[in-house]
Design a protein around this motif. Sequence first.
Motif, PDB file in Angstrom:
ATOM      1  N   UNK A  69     -11.104   5.963 -14.705  1.00  0.00           N
ATOM      2  CA  UNK A  69      -9.887   5.541 -14.356  1.00  0.00           C
ATOM      3  C   UNK A  69      -9.447   5.224 -12.897  1.00  0.00           C
ATOM      4  N   UNK A  70      -9.932   6.286 -11.987  1.00  0.00           N
ATOM      5  CA  UNK A  70      -9.778   6.210 -10.439  1.00  0.00           C
ATOM      6  C   UNK A  70     -10.462   4.540  -9.854  1.00  0.00           C
ATOM      7  N   UNK A  71     -11.481   4.349 -10.524  1.00  0.00           N
ATOM      8  CA  UNK A  71     -12.293   3.156 -10.023  1.00  0.00           C
ATOM      9  C   UNK A  71     -11.496   1.969 -10.342  1.00  0.00           C
ATOM     10  N   UNK A  72     -10.933   2.078 -11.639  1.00  0.00           N
ATOM     11  CA  UNK A  72     -10.059   0.901 -12.303  1.00  0.00           C
ATOM     12  C   UNK A  72      -8.914   0.733 -11.535  1.00  0.00           C
ATOM     13  N   UNK A  73      -8.159   1.862 -11.014  1.00  0.00           N
ATOM     14  CA  UNK A  73      -6.934   1.763 -10.395  1.00  0.00           C
ATOM     15  C   UNK A  73      -7.048   1.174  -8.841  1.00  0.00           C
ATOM     16  N   UNK A  74      -8.428   1.417  -8.395  1.00  0.00           N
ATOM     17  CA  UNK A  74      -8.528   0.994  -6.836  1.00  0.00           C
ATOM     18  C   UNK A  74      -8.939  -0.538  -7.099  1.00  0.00           C
ATOM     19  N   UNK A  75      -9.723  -0.954  -8.320  1.00  0.00           N
ATOM     20  CA  UNK A  75      -9.959  -2.301  -8.417  1.00  0.00           C
ATOM     21  C   UNK A  75      -8.805  -3.041  -8.750  1.00  0.00           C
ATOM     22  N   UNK A  76      -7.876  -2.550  -9.645  1.00  0.00           N
ATOM     23  CA  UNK A  76      -6.599  -3.050  -9.791  1.00  0.00           C
ATOM     24  C   UNK A  76      -5.689  -3.227  -8.372  1.00  0.00           C
ATOM     25  N   UNK A  77      -5.830  -2.402  -7.487  1.00  0.00           N
ATOM     26  CA  UNK A  77      -5.075  -2.562  -6.258  1.00  0.00           C
ATOM     27  C   UNK A  77      -5.553  -3.492  -5.451  1.00  0.00           C
ATOM     28  N   UNK A  78      -6.849  -3.964  -5.338  1.00  0.00           N
ATOM     29  CA  UNK A  78      -7.497  -4.865  -4.617  1.00  0.00           C
ATOM     30  C   UNK A  78      -7.129  -6.267  -5.344  1.00  0.00           C
TER      31      UNK A  78
END
Length: 91
Positions: A60-69
């Motif tokens: 989830x944290x990595x997915x959230x970061x990728x979503x922001x980018x």
Amino acid sequence: ARVASLPLVSSACDAVSAAYASTKESHPYLRSVCDAAEKGVKTLTAAAVSGAQPLLTKLEPQISTANEFACKGLDKLEEKLPILQQPTEKV
């Protein structure tokens, strides 16, 4: 969700969906093949979602970061390509 809500993408998806539905309605043999394929995709999707859920939770944290980018990139793309705000009929 943001990409799907862009007028150009949304109207293109609607047009493809309408063409698919019309083709299925017009060709009975093709309809049965499409229905079987749809059922298979639904079954595989359900299995994939349930199997991937623990991994998705962990990432989830990595997915959230990728979503922001991705959202920042989409913001820039929308600025450079205003045509994305037009439906296919106007393009």
